[in-house]
Design an enzyme around this catalytic site. Structure first.
Site, PDB file in Angstrom:
ATOM      1  N   HIS A  35       0.831  -1.203   0.000  1.00 29.62           N
ATOM      2  CA  HIS A  35       0.000   0.000   0.000  1.00 29.62           C
ATOM      3  C   HIS A  35       0.868   1.256   0.000  1.00 29.62           C
ATOM      4  CE1 HIS A  35      -3.454   2.570   1.281  1.00 29.62           C
ATOM      5  NE2 HIS A  35      -2.491   3.230   1.890  1.00 29.62           N
ATOM      6  N   GLU A  36       1.870   1.292   0.866  1.00 26.33           N
ATOM      7  CA  GLU A  36       2.722   2.481   0.954  1.00 26.33           C
ATOM      8  C   GLU A  36       3.571   2.648  -0.301  1.00 26.33           C
ATOM      9  OE1 GLU A  36       2.296   4.699   3.185  1.00 26.33           O
ATOM     10  OE2 GLU A  36       0.895   3.505   4.348  1.00 26.33           O
TER      11      GLU A  36
END
Length: 298
Positions: A147-148
């Site tokens: 996600h990051e």
């Protein structure tokens, strides 16, 4: 934006002279599909933003080291994080060709904060609190990291900076006055120098968060990590937030709608995961996390 005419002209010129876009939208016939990225991000030089991120990241790591909070290279959790990153990174380039040029770094900071981030240019940090408090499995670490990483690949930070009207005519990053919303330890956050924005504190829009979820699931699945771990992760976060509100949770709004969006896209990414594991999708067992109260996810 409240821009003067000369500055507006400079921005327009910058866009017209911008090199071809490197980050991609629909990258293959399989996997998730996302909208085109905003052309506004071209108001900010990707090279200078990445350089600013590297400066801030190095400052944060140096300060963490001085405080005895930076985990050494031989720490088991550091080795685990770097192994997972090594698995994910080859699948990042399909989303942004610049990722092949990034000098990726992965570090662990000892802190109770439930937090993690990936700066532009591939500078990743996890806080021990997110690993320990949520008892993250490898698949769940991959979900957080994917996600990051997706935020960096999709250049959400670059777009946020541009939308804030905080790039100079020469695309020089200068004092991004953004609120400290990610809850980074202020002693570490203070490592950002030279009037540059603390890029770890950038709050993304709900659309950005959804896009990062989906691109992250695609990357994770191709790397052989179970994308269903994303559902388990957010259920864990929901359990933790009943007693307090973790900073990562506050800037990554969850709830039933977010989990439902991830579940809606599982049929798209599960074949990628099955292919990575060398089995048919029907042969995959349910995902079982390590916390009681969360049922197996099929």
């Amino acid at each position: 934006m409240n821009l003067s005419a000369p500055l507006s002209f400079a921005f327009a010129t910058l866009i017209s002279l911008a090199p071809p876009v490197f980050a991609k939208d629909e990258v293959s016939p399989d996997g998730v599909k996302v909208d085109k990225m905003s052309s506004l991000r071209n108001l900010v030089s990707e090279e200078e933003l990445e350089a600013a991120a590297a400066q801030q990241y190095n400052g944060m790591m140096q300060q963490a080291r001085q405080q005895g909070a930076l985990a050494p290279d031989d720490h088991p959790e550091v080795q685990r994080l770097r192994k997972i990153a090594k698995d994910l990174i080859p699948h990042a380039v399909r989303w942004n060709e610049r990722a092949a040029q990034w000098k990726w770094e992965v570090n662990l900071i000892g802190s109770k904060e439930i937090n993690a981030f990936c700066m532009p240019g591939g500078k990743i940090a996890f806080f021990s609190g997110i690993i320990n408090n949520l008892k993250l499995t490898d698949d769940e670490v991959a979900i957080v990291m994917g996600h990051e990483i997706a935020h960096a690949l999709r250049e959400h930070g670059r777009e946020r900076a541009a939308k804030s009207g905080l790039a100079s005519a020469g695309a020089r990053i200068a004092g991004l006055g953004l609120s400290a919303v990610l809850g980074i330890d202020p002693n570490l956050a203070g490592a950002a120098t030279g009037g540059l924005a603390n890029l770890t504190m950038l709050k993304f829009s709900r659309d950005d968060e959804t896009e990062a979820d989906l691109v992250g699931l695609d990357i994770v699945a191709r790397a052989g990590y179970d994308p269903r771990a994303g559902v388990a992760l957010w259920r864990k976060m929901g359990m933790v937030s009943q007693s307090n509100t973790p900073q990562w949770f506050s800037t990554h709004p969850a709830g039933k709608s977010r989990i439902a969006e991830m579940e809606r896209h599982l049929p798209t990414v599960m074949p990628l995961y099955a292919k990575a594991k060398g089995v048919q999708p029907t042969a995959l067992p349910p995902y079982q996390t390590n916390v009681k109260g969360i049922a197996p996810i099929r």
